[in-house]
Design a protein around this motif. Structure first.
Motif, short mmCIF file in Angstrom:
data_model
loop_
_atom_site.label_atom_id
_atom_site.label_comp_id
_atom_site.label_asym_id
_atom_site.label_seq_id
_atom_site.Cartn_x
_atom_site.Cartn_y
_atom_site.Cartn_z
N THR A 113 0.83 -1.20 0.00
CA THR A 113 0.00 0.00 0.00
C THR A 113 0.87 1.26 0.00
O THR A 113 0.61 2.21 -0.75
N SER A 135 -6.15 -0.56 0.86
CA SER A 135 -5.47 -1.81 0.58
C SER A 135 -6.36 -2.76 -0.22
O SER A 135 -6.68 -3.84 0.23
N ASN A 137 -6.49 -5.28 -2.30
CA ASN A 137 -5.55 -6.19 -2.95
C ASN A 137 -6.05 -7.61 -3.13
O ASN A 137 -5.29 -8.49 -3.48
N GLU A 159 -2.53 -3.10 -6.25
CA GLU A 159 -1.90 -3.82 -5.15
C GLU A 159 -2.36 -5.26 -5.22
O GLU A 159 -3.55 -5.52 -5.39
N ARG A 317 -0.39 4.26 8.89
CA ARG A 317 0.93 3.76 8.56
C ARG A 317 1.92 4.87 8.92
O ARG A 317 2.01 5.87 8.22
N TYR A 334 -1.78 -0.03 11.52
CA TYR A 334 -2.54 -0.67 10.44
C TYR A 334 -2.38 -2.19 10.47
O TYR A 334 -3.35 -2.93 10.37
MG LIG Z 1 -1.96 -3.19 1.73
#
Ligand SMILES: [Mg+2]
Ligand SMILES: Nc1ncnc2c1ncn2[C@@H]1O[C@H](COP(=O)(O)OP(=O)(O)OP(=O)(O)O)[C@@H](O)[C@H]1O
Length: 460
Positions: A113, A135, A137, A159, A317, A334
């Motif tokens: 990410t 995210s 993904n 992602e 993050r 996270y």
């Molecule tokens: Mg991620």
């Protein structure tokens, strides 16, 4: 797309006027439906999307993807709406690629990410780019991201997470990338894959999916990643700190907030970069993003400027916030695995502080290594100069024990507390002006709530 086209793309059966046209977005959440959208009814573990068909209809959905028809709304009936979503995204992706869309995929154990967010901001200077924060993904998020692109999109940054062998290969069939970035092979989800080599095998599916005229951007500082080079037909671009990398960082320094400055070096050029994201680990992510942007045709000067301008975009993050009373809160809640814990501790160690305090919770899904890794984390925290360690929750006992084994006094400098509320009470009491406190654990422990409380609830 018309209902008939959606039926064809998904292999489903159209119910209702075949000429019905979806003009808007594709969504799984009836609360976000707008006029002209396609609503996908996914039968979940707790809720069934089909229960929300009336809400989607009321909100103006043009049609729905379902397992059983609904008389109130034009539908395409399929066996599995998630599989159908992937097929629909694949059809749209093929169409957009024919129109000149370039797709860049990113995988790795940590930093997908973060790297996507950097790359998306760099590419935006070269053309319309789809790279949503967060995210997305998996088998739902990735197709939804693809379906948020349109004819005007020039770059699509995806992602790609892996929940087992064949997963990334499947995602690459939904959206065939021209550029594939592999960041690192760590111990995230080690339990599931059995070994780091097993993880490397799965992550490398991305470079196997690249075409001969594509580019594999591989981290030369991770032997398991650069070791994927023979698995691709594509050109290999190596990134890293060492001399052998095609795109590398020299003269790396960190400022007081642990933001890196470095010289971006390519075969012919050198450009200064000053990152706005926190932690030395972001240098590797930035180099990977740089390699991908260069592969997409940008110049080194554009890439350096883009990296220096890129802001943190996804929450929790390494979010560094200074409170009015002079306490600094680093919210990295996270998720967590051994590598990202070490990256966060390294950043904490590099920040000037009265005292360094770490509020750490467990790391999930580590398999048989879990106990040893938690003990080691406690030791690493001490080595990183943590003055007070607060280990939160039953799975974090080992972290506190590791810190004690490395010399911290049990119950005073290394404290285990049963839950988040106890952790919050203890750290709130302990904090003094000038202290820096890191908050981090695996996602499921919810320590971002504790970090938000430390910031007066404002960052929830
Ligand atoms: Mg991620
Ligand atoms: N290159 C890196 N090495 C180690 N840790 C990293 C790296 N990049 C990011 N991290 C840390 O890893 C955590 C997750 O970062 P990020 O969300 O970017 O990773 P991700 O791969 O997308 O994770 P997920 O698998 O949950 O989607 C954060 O704590 C972040 O600070």
């Amino acid at each position: 797309m018309t209902l008939a086209e959606i039926a064809e793309a998904t292999g489903g059966r159209a119910h209702g006027a075949a000429g019905t046209t979806v003009t808007g977005a594709v969504t799984l959440d009836s609360r976000t439906v707008a006029a002209g959208d396609l609503f996908v009814a996914v039968p979940g573990e707790r809720v069934d999307g089909h229960d929300f068909l009336p809400a989607a209809t009321a909100a103006g959905a043009a049609a729905a993807l379902v397992t059983r028809p609904d008389p109130a709304l034009p539908c395409v009936v399929v066996d599995d709406p998630v599989v159908a979503l992937g097929r629909l995204a694949a059809a749209v992706h093929t169409r957009l690629t024919g129109g000149g869309l370039r797709t860049l995929g990113i995988t790795g154990s940590s930093g997908k990410t973060s790297t996507k967010d950097l790359l998306g901001q760099v590419l935006a200077a070269a053309g319309p780019t789809v790279s949503p924060p967060g995210s997305y993904n998996n088998d739902i998020g990735l197709p939804l991201t693809v379906l948020s692109a349109d004819e005007s999109t020039r770059f699509l940054v995806l992602e790609m997470g892996s929940r087992g062998r064949g997963h990334i290969a499947r995602l690459c069939r939904v959206a065939r990338p021209q550029v594939g970035v592999v960041l690192n092979v760590g111990s995230a989800h080690l339990g599931e894959f059995g070994s780091a080599d097993g993880i490397a095998q799965a992550k490398g599916e991305l470079v196997e999916a690249l075409p001969a005229d594509g580019t594999a951007v591989l981290n030369a500082d991770d032997p398991r990643v650069i070791g994927m080079a023979p698995r691709t037909r594509a050109r290999v671009l190596a990134t890293g700190r060492g001399e052998d990398a095609d795109v590398r960082a020299e003269d790396v320094t960190l400022d007081d907030s642990a933001r890196a400055r470095f010289t971006l070096v390519t075969a012919e050029e050198r450009h200064a970069v000053a990152l706005r994201v926190v932690g030395e680990h972001q240098v590797a992510n930035a180099l990977s993003a740089a390699g991908a942007a260069l592969a997409a045709g940008m110049t080194p000067a554009q890439v350096a400027a883009g990296l220096s301008g890129a802001e943190p975009r996804s929450r929790w993050r390494m979010e560094v916030t200074r409170r009015d009373d002079g306490v600094t809160v680093v919210n990295d809640a996270y998720n967590a695995n051994p590598e990202s814990m070490r990256a966060a501790l390294a950043a904490l160690a590099g920040m000037p502080a009265g005292r360094r305090i770490a509020v750490l919770g467990g790391m999930a899904e580590l398999g048989p290594d879990a106990d040893a890794e938690h003990l080691r984390l406690g030791r690493d925290a001490v080595a990183a100069g943590v003055d007070l360690l607060i280990a939160v929750g039953p799975d974090a006992v080992g972290i506190a024990e590791g810190a004690v084994a490395a010399g911290r006094r049990a119950g005073e400098e290394s404290v285990h507390v049963p839950d988040r509320a106890a952790g919050l009470a203890l750290v709130s009491e302990a904090l003094r002006p000038g202290d820096v406190v890191l908050v981090k654990a695996s996602r499921s422990y919810g320590l971002e709530l504790l970090a938000a409380e430390l910031l007066g609830g404002a960052a929830a």
